[in-house]
Design a protein around this motif. Structure first.
Motif, PDB file in Angstrom:
ATOM      1  N   LEU A  32      75.684  55.361  12.715  1.00 32.89           N
ATOM      2  CA  LEU A  32      74.470  54.644  12.348  1.00 32.89           C
ATOM      3  C   LEU A  32      74.796  53.191  12.064  1.00 32.89           C
ATOM      4  O   LEU A  32      75.717  52.885  11.303  1.00 32.89           O
ATOM      5  CB  LEU A  32      73.817  55.282  11.115  1.00 32.89           C
ATOM      6  CG  LEU A  32      73.473  56.770  11.226  1.00 32.89           C
ATOM      7  CD1 LEU A  32      72.739  57.238   9.969  1.00 32.89           C
ATOM      8  CD2 LEU A  32      72.647  57.064  12.465  1.00 32.89           C
ATOM      9  N   GLY A  33      74.041  52.297  12.690  1.00 26.75           N
ATOM     10  CA  GLY A  33      74.249  50.862  12.503  1.00 26.75           C
ATOM     11  C   GLY A  33      73.589  50.366  11.228  1.00 26.75           C
ATOM     12  O   GLY A  33      72.412  50.659  10.969  1.00 26.75           O
ATOM     13  N   ASN A  34      74.310  49.600  10.421  1.00 26.18           N
ATOM     14  CA  ASN A  34      73.797  49.130   9.137  1.00 26.18           C
ATOM     15  C   ASN A  34      72.549  48.276   9.279  1.00 26.18           C
ATOM     16  O   ASN A  34      71.625  48.353   8.460  1.00 26.18           O
ATOM     17  CB  ASN A  34      74.888  48.349   8.391  1.00 26.18           C
ATOM     18  CG  ASN A  34      75.646  49.220   7.398  1.00 26.18           C
ATOM     19  OD1 ASN A  34      75.263  50.343   7.128  1.00 26.18           O
ATOM     20  ND2 ASN A  34      76.728  48.685   6.858  1.00 26.18           N
ATOM     21  N   ASP A  35      72.503  47.426  10.311  1.00 27.43           N
ATOM     22  CA  ASP A  35      71.353  46.531  10.474  1.00 27.43           C
ATOM     23  C   ASP A  35      70.071  47.322  10.687  1.00 27.43           C
ATOM     24  O   ASP A  35      69.020  47.000  10.119  1.00 27.43           O
ATOM     25  CB  ASP A  35      71.587  45.569  11.636  1.00 27.43           C
ATOM     26  CG  ASP A  35      72.647  44.528  11.316  1.00 27.43           C
ATOM     27  OD1 ASP A  35      72.979  44.367  10.122  1.00 27.43           O
ATOM     28  OD2 ASP A  35      73.151  43.878  12.251  1.00 27.43           O
ATOM     29  N   LEU A  36      70.138  48.365  11.524  1.00 22.54           N
ATOM     30  CA  LEU A  36      68.961  49.197  11.757  1.00 22.54           C
ATOM     31  C   LEU A  36      68.566  49.957  10.490  1.00 22.54           C
ATOM     32  O   LEU A  36      67.374  50.124  10.197  1.00 22.54           O
ATOM     33  CB  LEU A  36      69.233  50.202  12.879  1.00 22.54           C
ATOM     34  CG  LEU A  36      68.978  49.734  14.311  1.00 22.54           C
ATOM     35  CD1 LEU A  36      69.243  50.872  15.293  1.00 22.54           C
ATOM     36  CD2 LEU A  36      67.566  49.213  14.493  1.00 22.54           C
ATOM     37  N   LEU A  37      69.559  50.432   9.750  1.00 22.97           N
ATOM     38  CA  LEU A  37      69.263  51.135   8.502  1.00 22.97           C
ATOM     39  C   LEU A  37      68.565  50.205   7.509  1.00 22.97           C
ATOM     40  O   LEU A  37      67.606  50.603   6.831  1.00 22.97           O
ATOM     41  CB  LEU A  37      70.555  51.684   7.892  1.00 22.97           C
ATOM     42  CG  LEU A  37      71.256  52.794   8.681  1.00 22.97           C
ATOM     43  CD1 LEU A  37      72.607  53.119   8.054  1.00 22.97           C
ATOM     44  CD2 LEU A  37      70.395  54.048   8.768  1.00 22.97           C
ATOM     45  N   MET A  38      69.017  48.962   7.443  1.00 16.81           N
ATOM     46  CA  MET A  38      68.388  47.990   6.543  1.00 16.81           C
ATOM     47  C   MET A  38      66.971  47.670   6.997  1.00 16.81           C
ATOM     48  O   MET A  38      66.047  47.603   6.181  1.00 16.81           O
ATOM     49  CB  MET A  38      69.241  46.724   6.472  1.00 16.81           C
ATOM     50  CG  MET A  38      70.575  46.906   5.761  1.00 16.81           C
ATOM     51  SD  MET A  38      71.595  45.414   5.789  1.00 16.81           S
ATOM     52  CE  MET A  38      70.548  44.265   4.886  1.00 16.81           C
ATOM     53  N   PHE A  83      66.151  52.362   5.000  1.00 18.05           N
ATOM     54  CA  PHE A  83      66.697  53.713   4.857  1.00 18.05           C
ATOM     55  C   PHE A  83      67.532  53.781   3.580  1.00 18.05           C
ATOM     56  O   PHE A  83      68.329  52.870   3.302  1.00 18.05           O
ATOM     57  CB  PHE A  83      67.562  54.055   6.072  1.00 18.05           C
ATOM     58  CG  PHE A  83      67.747  55.520   6.287  1.00 18.05           C
ATOM     59  CD1 PHE A  83      66.711  56.316   6.753  1.00 18.05           C
ATOM     60  CD2 PHE A  83      68.965  56.134   6.015  1.00 18.05           C
ATOM     61  CE1 PHE A  83      66.874  57.682   6.950  1.00 18.05           C
ATOM     62  CE2 PHE A  83      69.139  57.497   6.211  1.00 18.05           C
ATOM     63  CZ  PHE A  83      68.089  58.268   6.679  1.00 18.05           C
ATOM     64  N   PRO A  84      67.371  54.843   2.771  1.00 17.96           N
ATOM     65  CA  PRO A  84      68.040  54.925   1.458  1.00 17.96           C
ATOM     66  C   PRO A  84      69.533  55.255   1.569  1.00 17.96           C
ATOM     67  O   PRO A  84      69.988  56.325   1.141  1.00 17.96           O
ATOM     68  CB  PRO A  84      67.261  56.036   0.742  1.00 17.96           C
ATOM     69  CG  PRO A  84      66.792  56.922   1.845  1.00 17.96           C
ATOM     70  CD  PRO A  84      66.494  56.004   3.010  1.00 17.96           C
ATOM     71  N   VAL A  85      70.280  54.335   2.108  1.00 15.86           N
ATOM     72  CA  VAL A  85      71.716  54.529   2.303  1.00 15.86           C
ATOM     73  C   VAL A  85      72.419  54.814   0.979  1.00 15.86           C
ATOM     74  O   VAL A  85      73.350  55.630   0.905  1.00 15.86           O
ATOM     75  CB  VAL A  85      72.333  53.282   2.985  1.00 15.86           C
ATOM     76  CG1 VAL A  85      73.853  53.404   3.053  1.00 15.86           C
ATOM     77  CG2 VAL A  85      71.750  53.093   4.367  1.00 15.86           C
ATOM     78  N   GLU A  86      71.953  54.171  -0.072  1.00 16.92           N
ATOM     79  CA  GLU A  86      72.595  54.317  -1.379  1.00 16.92           C
ATOM     80  C   GLU A  86      72.468  55.735  -1.932  1.00 16.92           C
ATOM     81  O   GLU A  86      73.220  56.128  -2.837  1.00 16.92           O
ATOM     82  CB  GLU A  86      72.008  53.309  -2.371  1.00 16.92           C
ATOM     83  CG  GLU A  86      70.578  53.587  -2.813  1.00 16.92           C
ATOM     84  CD  GLU A  86      69.517  53.210  -1.773  1.00 16.92           C
ATOM     85  OE1 GLU A  86      68.332  53.506  -2.020  1.00 16.92           O
ATOM     86  OE2 GLU A  86      69.888  52.636  -0.734  1.00 16.92           O
ATOM     87  N   LEU A 145      78.528  52.376  10.546  1.00 19.29           N
ATOM     88  CA  LEU A 145      79.297  51.245  11.050  1.00 19.29           C
ATOM     89  C   LEU A 145      79.096  50.055  10.128  1.00 19.29           C
ATOM     90  O   LEU A 145      77.969  49.632   9.873  1.00 19.29           O
ATOM     91  CB  LEU A 145      78.839  50.904  12.469  1.00 19.29           C
ATOM     92  CG  LEU A 145      79.639  49.879  13.247  1.00 19.29           C
ATOM     93  CD1 LEU A 145      81.051  50.386  13.494  1.00 19.29           C
ATOM     94  CD2 LEU A 145      78.960  49.587  14.579  1.00 19.29           C
ATOM     95  N   THR A 146      80.174  49.516   9.602  1.00 20.97           N
ATOM     96  CA  THR A 146      80.073  48.410   8.650  1.00 20.97           C
ATOM     97  C   THR A 146      80.297  47.046   9.293  1.00 20.97           C
ATOM     98  O   THR A 146      80.045  46.025   8.672  1.00 20.97           O
ATOM     99  CB  THR A 146      81.095  48.595   7.515  1.00 20.97           C
ATOM    100  OG1 THR A 146      82.415  48.672   8.076  1.00 20.97           O
ATOM    101  CG2 THR A 146      80.808  49.883   6.754  1.00 20.97           C
TER     102      THR A 146
END
Length: 288
Positions: free
Chosen positions: A184-190, A194-197, A240-241
């Motif tokens: 999962l790409g961080n930019d798309l999650l942001m 999306f509640p990554v935390e 992916l960071t």
């Protein structure tokens, strides 16, 4: 370390294949690292184990194989060579890489099969190249159809992820060369808030790309990954960071630890994917 099956710089398609007179059934092997491969004959002399990697194009051989295994010394990048897979001979250029799927000498991309239908049947251990889609088989066995979306000569499929009531729907690169579940790409999650935390971190690691480059990733527990009507719960996904996998586009990636759970038809005549769960569907995940 896992092998990241995407070539950083993608090559435009330039492959032609000879006419095929019948369906071509080829023994398909999958190993404990989720690498799928077939035996192929390169340049008429060299028998190789090659990963079928839908996350790349053309043909890539390991540097060690190029130097120490081949009977010939192919010219890279601009010269076409024969590659026999099953009973069919394809023409392809050759590229080099430091890494490929575990236990393989290199990989070949989906574009060898432009205008054809590729069936991956894990229950029977077969890769079958069809001249046309066996519509009765697809209908009778109740496969689900998905649309292929293309970006820079690679194809993607829409899927959903969900965590604590938040659902994101995005296009995922369909990548049999990526050995894990999903990236999962961080930019798309942001962008999707999306509640990554709230995702439980399982581990952190450094993965290696096709050219040996290091890629930092975090493995977290995803409550739900949904592909069409098929739901997979508590999936250990990678986040992916850094280092976007596709230049010019933020994407997520579906890897072969997910894709191996489906028998499939890849229809490169009508740009469609047909999926049906197989005997591997409920297997435990490697990262758990």
């Amino acid at each position: 370390m896992a092998t990241f099956g995407i070539i950083p710089t993608f090559i435009l398609i330039s492959i032609n294949s000879f006419a095929q007179t019948k369906n071509d059934s080829i023994p398909l092997t999958i190993n404990e690292q989720n690498t799928i491969f077939v035996k192929a004959v390169f340049n008429d002399y060299d028998t190789l184990n090659l990963n079928f990697d839908t996350g790349t194009t053309e043909m890539v051989l390991l540097n060690d194989v190029l130097k120490n295994k081949l009977k010939s010394s192919p010219k890279l990048y601009n010269t076409f060579y024969n590659l026999k897979i099953g009973s069919t001979i394809y023409n392809t250029k050759v590229y080099d890489a430091e890494l490929s799927g575990h236990g393989t000498d290199g990989r070949f991309g989906w574009d060898l099969f432009k205008g054809k239908i590729v069936e991956l049947n894990y229950d029977k251990g077969l890769m079958i190249i069809h001249k046309k889609l066996p519509e009765n088989t697809v209908k009778d066995q109740k496969f689900t159809k998905f649309k292929m979306e293309f970006f820079k000569d690679l194809f993607l499929v829409e899927s959903k992820i969900a965590q604590d009531g938040i659902v994101n729907s995005d296009l995922f690169l369909f990548d049999t060369g990526y050995q894990r579940t999903a990236m999962l790409g961080n930019d798309l999650l942001m962008d999707g808030k999306f509640p990554v935390e709230k995702m439980k971190v399982l581990k952190t690691a450094i993965m290696k790309g096709a050219q040996g480059n290091e890629i930092p990733v975090i493995t977290s527990n995803l409550q739900l990954l949904q592909i069409g009507e098929y739901e997979l719960k508590d999936v250990p996904i990678q986040r992916l960071t850094a280092n976007k996998p596709l230049e010019g586009r933020n994407i997520h990636i579906l890897g072969n630890e997910i894709l191996k759970r489906f028998n499939m038809f890849l229809d490169f005549q009508n740009n469609a994917i047909y999926l049906k769960p197989n005997q591997l569907f409920n297997d435990k995940y490697i990262d758990k």
